[in-house]
Motif scaffolding. Sequence first.
Motif, PDB file in Angstrom:
ATOM      1  N   GLU A 111      -9.013 -11.215   1.001  1.00  0.00           N
ATOM      2  CA  GLU A 111      -9.618 -12.531   0.791  1.00  0.00           C
ATOM      3  C   GLU A 111     -11.087 -12.535   1.223  1.00  0.00           C
ATOM      4  N   GLU A 112     -11.362 -11.904   2.346  1.00  0.00           N
ATOM      5  CA  GLU A 112     -12.724 -11.917   2.882  1.00  0.00           C
ATOM      6  C   GLU A 112     -13.693 -11.025   2.124  1.00  0.00           C
ATOM      7  N   THR A 113     -13.175  -9.987   1.516  1.00  0.00           N
ATOM      8  CA  THR A 113     -14.077  -8.966   0.971  1.00  0.00           C
ATOM      9  C   THR A 113     -14.195  -8.941  -0.541  1.00  0.00           C
ATOM     10  N   GLU A 114     -13.252  -9.540  -1.275  1.00  0.00           N
ATOM     11  CA  GLU A 114     -13.220  -9.314  -2.726  1.00  0.00           C
ATOM     12  C   GLU A 114     -14.490  -9.781  -3.434  1.00  0.00           C
ATOM     13  N   ASN A 115     -15.219 -10.737  -2.859  1.00  0.00           N
ATOM     14  CA  ASN A 115     -16.443 -11.221  -3.507  1.00  0.00           C
ATOM     15  C   ASN A 115     -17.714 -10.762  -2.795  1.00  0.00           C
ATOM     16  N   GLU A 116     -17.570  -9.773  -1.904  1.00  0.00           N
ATOM     17  CA  GLU A 116     -18.716  -9.272  -1.144  1.00  0.00           C
ATOM     18  C   GLU A 116     -19.280  -8.005  -1.790  1.00  0.00           C
ATOM     19  N   ASN A 117     -20.490  -7.656  -1.395  1.00  0.00           N
ATOM     20  CA  ASN A 117     -21.135  -6.425  -1.878  1.00  0.00           C
ATOM     21  C   ASN A 117     -20.759  -5.279  -0.944  1.00  0.00           C
ATOM     22  N   MET A 118     -19.542  -4.763  -1.120  1.00  0.00           N
ATOM     23  CA  MET A 118     -19.054  -3.699  -0.251  1.00  0.00           C
ATOM     24  C   MET A 118     -19.691  -2.366  -0.665  1.00  0.00           C
ATOM     25  N   THR A 119     -20.311  -1.674   0.308  1.00  0.00           N
ATOM     26  CA  THR A 119     -20.935  -0.383   0.008  1.00  0.00           C
ATOM     27  C   THR A 119     -20.287   0.775   0.763  1.00  0.00           C
ATOM     28  N   VAL A 120     -19.700   0.487   1.931  1.00  0.00           N
ATOM     29  CA  VAL A 120     -19.033   1.519   2.734  1.00  0.00           C
ATOM     30  C   VAL A 120     -17.652   1.020   3.132  1.00  0.00           C
ATOM     31  N   ILE A 121     -16.645   1.858   2.922  1.00  0.00           N
ATOM     32  CA  ILE A 121     -15.269   1.534   3.323  1.00  0.00           C
ATOM     33  C   ILE A 121     -14.740   2.705   4.130  1.00  0.00           C
ATOM     34  N   ALA A 122     -14.130   2.400   5.273  1.00  0.00           N
ATOM     35  CA  ALA A 122     -13.672   3.462   6.170  1.00  0.00           C
ATOM     36  C   ALA A 122     -12.276   3.163   6.681  1.00  0.00           C
ATOM     37  N   GLY A 123     -11.502   4.236   6.913  1.00  0.00           N
ATOM     38  CA  GLY A 123     -10.159   4.090   7.475  1.00  0.00           C
ATOM     39  C   GLY A 123      -9.288   5.278   7.139  1.00  0.00           C
ATOM     40  N   ILE A 124      -8.068   5.267   7.640  1.00  0.00           N
ATOM     41  CA  ILE A 124      -7.092   6.309   7.307  1.00  0.00           C
ATOM     42  C   ILE A 124      -6.687   6.132   5.841  1.00  0.00           C
ATOM     43  N   PRO A 125      -6.718   7.207   5.029  1.00  0.00           N
ATOM     44  CA  PRO A 125      -6.508   7.064   3.582  1.00  0.00           C
ATOM     45  C   PRO A 125      -5.268   6.268   3.176  1.00  0.00           C
ATOM     46  N   SER A 126      -4.147   6.480   3.838  1.00  0.00           N
ATOM     47  CA  SER A 126      -2.920   5.802   3.415  1.00  0.00           C
ATOM     48  C   SER A 126      -3.050   4.289   3.519  1.00  0.00           C
ATOM     49  N   TRP A 127      -3.784   3.807   4.542  1.00  0.00           N
ATOM     50  CA  TRP A 127      -3.899   2.365   4.725  1.00  0.00           C
ATOM     51  C   TRP A 127      -5.054   1.791   3.900  1.00  0.00           C
ATOM     52  N   VAL A 128      -6.085   2.565   3.645  1.00  0.00           N
ATOM     53  CA  VAL A 128      -7.136   2.136   2.712  1.00  0.00           C
ATOM     54  C   VAL A 128      -6.539   2.024   1.311  1.00  0.00           C
ATOM     55  N   GLN A 129      -5.625   2.924   0.980  1.00  0.00           N
ATOM     56  CA  GLN A 129      -4.955   2.868  -0.322  1.00  0.00           C
ATOM     57  C   GLN A 129      -4.233   1.533  -0.490  1.00  0.00           C
ATOM     58  N   MET A 130      -3.566   1.088   0.560  1.00  0.00           N
ATOM     59  CA  MET A 130      -2.867  -0.192   0.521  1.00  0.00           C
ATOM     60  C   MET A 130      -3.856  -1.330   0.251  1.00  0.00           C
ATOM     61  N   TYR A 131      -4.998  -1.290   0.902  1.00  0.00           N
ATOM     62  CA  TYR A 131      -6.066  -2.282   0.703  1.00  0.00           C
ATOM     63  C   TYR A 131      -6.554  -2.254  -0.743  1.00  0.00           C
ATOM     64  N   PHE A 132      -6.794  -1.053  -1.275  1.00  0.00           N
ATOM     65  CA  PHE A 132      -7.258  -0.912  -2.652  1.00  0.00           C
ATOM     66  C   PHE A 132      -6.225  -1.463  -3.644  1.00  0.00           C
ATOM     67  N   GLU A 133      -4.963  -1.162  -3.391  1.00  0.00           N
ATOM     68  CA  GLU A 133      -3.908  -1.632  -4.302  1.00  0.00           C
ATOM     69  C   GLU A 133      -3.835  -3.157  -4.321  1.00  0.00           C
ATOM     70  N   LYS A 134      -3.990  -3.774  -3.160  1.00  0.00           N
ATOM     71  CA  LYS A 134      -3.965  -5.235  -3.086  1.00  0.00           C
ATOM     72  C   LYS A 134      -5.199  -5.840  -3.769  1.00  0.00           C
ATOM     73  N   LEU A 135      -6.358  -5.198  -3.600  1.00  0.00           N
ATOM     74  CA  LEU A 135      -7.559  -5.648  -4.303  1.00  0.00           C
ATOM     75  C   LEU A 135      -7.361  -5.589  -5.812  1.00  0.00           C
ATOM     76  N   ASN A 136      -6.791  -4.485  -6.261  1.00  0.00           N
ATOM     77  CA  ASN A 136      -6.555  -4.276  -7.685  1.00  0.00           C
ATOM     78  C   ASN A 136      -5.587  -5.315  -8.241  1.00  0.00           C
ATOM     79  N   ALA A 137      -4.497  -5.565  -7.487  1.00  0.00           N
ATOM     80  CA  ALA A 137      -3.489  -6.522  -7.944  1.00  0.00           C
ATOM     81  C   ALA A 137      -4.056  -7.942  -8.011  1.00  0.00           C
ATOM     82  N   LYS A 138      -4.902  -8.302  -7.045  1.00  0.00           N
ATOM     83  CA  LYS A 138      -5.443  -9.666  -6.989  1.00  0.00           C
ATOM     84  C   LYS A 138      -6.539  -9.900  -8.018  1.00  0.00           C
TER      85      LYS A 138
END
Length: 498
Positions: free
Chosen positions: A201-228
């Motif tokens: 909710e906080e990031t989908e309309n922001e100018n995100m340039t750097v994303i960091a984290g453990i790949p498995s949990w970033v993947q979850m974030y990406f999937e939710k972004l994609n679905a929304k």
Amino acid sequence: MSLKSFAAKIFAKRIAQKNQKWVKNPLQTQEKVFKELISKAAKTQFGKDHDFESIASHHDFAKKVPVRDYEELRTYIQNIIDGQPDVLWPGKPIYFAKTSGTTSGAKYIPITKASIKNQVEASRNAILNYIHETGNADFVDGKMIFLQGSPILEEKNGIKLGRLSGISAHYVPNYLQKNRLPSWETNCIEDWETKVDAIVEETENENMTVIAGIPSWVQMYFEKLNAKSGKKVGELFKEFQLFIYGGVNYEPYRAKFENLIGRKVDSIELFPASEGFFAYQDSQKEKGMLLLLDAGIFYEFIKADEFFSENPKRLTIADVELNVDYAMIISTNAGLWAYNLGDTIRFVSKSPYRVIVSGRIKHFISAFGEHVIAKEVEEALKLAVEQTDAVVNEFTVAPQTNPEDGELPYHEWFIEFEREPSEPLKFSQTIEESMQKQNSYYYDLIAGNILQPLKITPIKSGGFQDYMKTIGKLGGQNKVQRLANDRKVAEGLQPFKI
């Protein structure tokens, strides 16, 4: 070019020049770190118990200070928890990093003022090194997200404690505070799924340039972004340029990530832990991560295949060989002495000293003497994905020692596919052939009809996340165990089989 990105380039150049002083003098740097550590801790309880006053060389140190894991240091750490100063390091630590439980409970890793400074500088320098090498600093003007644990800290006898990532959240430099997401309130959410939803909710309309984290949990974030949004991450975040990760090998996730993003982005691999920050990727062109030799850590190495022998030889960086798996032993300015980190590393360069993480000394399969390690299964899976149309979300491997119907034992691969291979036989054969090629012990067991070729057990979509939830390890710094010599993880995955 903005003033901020211009300043970042200047700062990056200065740090790169400073780093070259120790990069070009690795042995002298480690000797200096060793002497400083011994000198500063000589009057601590541990230093007195191990006669630090008489230690003049690595040989002396290896004779007087045995290799220990956390359980063998627990008595000293309990003394610190109880309020005693000058136990492992002068004074008291300022934090305990609370990590996943062992057989006898949670671990409390001490972090001192000196060691947190090294951790913060290493995180910063990894990004500055990237800027200096590539000349790309535009991303500093956009928004950055670090998927991490809650920054809310508890306290024990005046010492704050929490997850390492939560502790690190308190050290984001002022010049990045306005760029940093998620908000403090969202970062404090404990439930991982709720937290990721709030981050979307906080990031989908922001100018995100750097994303960091453990790949498995970033993947979850990406999937939710994609679905929304219904968009690829790279389309949603048009200026997304840099993915920073650590904790697990990225390669098994790479194809899935590039599909979710819709294009390639640069990445920086880190090798941090509660016990210290050991290495970061210093080149987009060369393999491996630069081992940090001036960061308050003295390194020893024991060949992985000798580690469990009665008196294994402890080596310094002067003695290591390329492409050999070593258990990494550390002594630090947080007061860990000849501490078995549990990770195995492999040197891919000695000029400078670069490493890859090849697995865990306790995470292996050798139910029949095969000595299979994480790096081997990850390489085999990577090859199978490259040679087929499969996309893999997550996996783990376990031995099946008692198969039904009188079959020979085998290695069972539990794989959650994003897209199943159109040629399942080719997929499994590619893995099998790679495993036999990489590991002569495994080859001999197959050839000698002690083992039969591997079998793949598909796991339903989201099954690994559901499993991690059942054991209370969803999100944060938690990672799926790649392989084990028992069937504990395998049994936990049974309800999630297809």
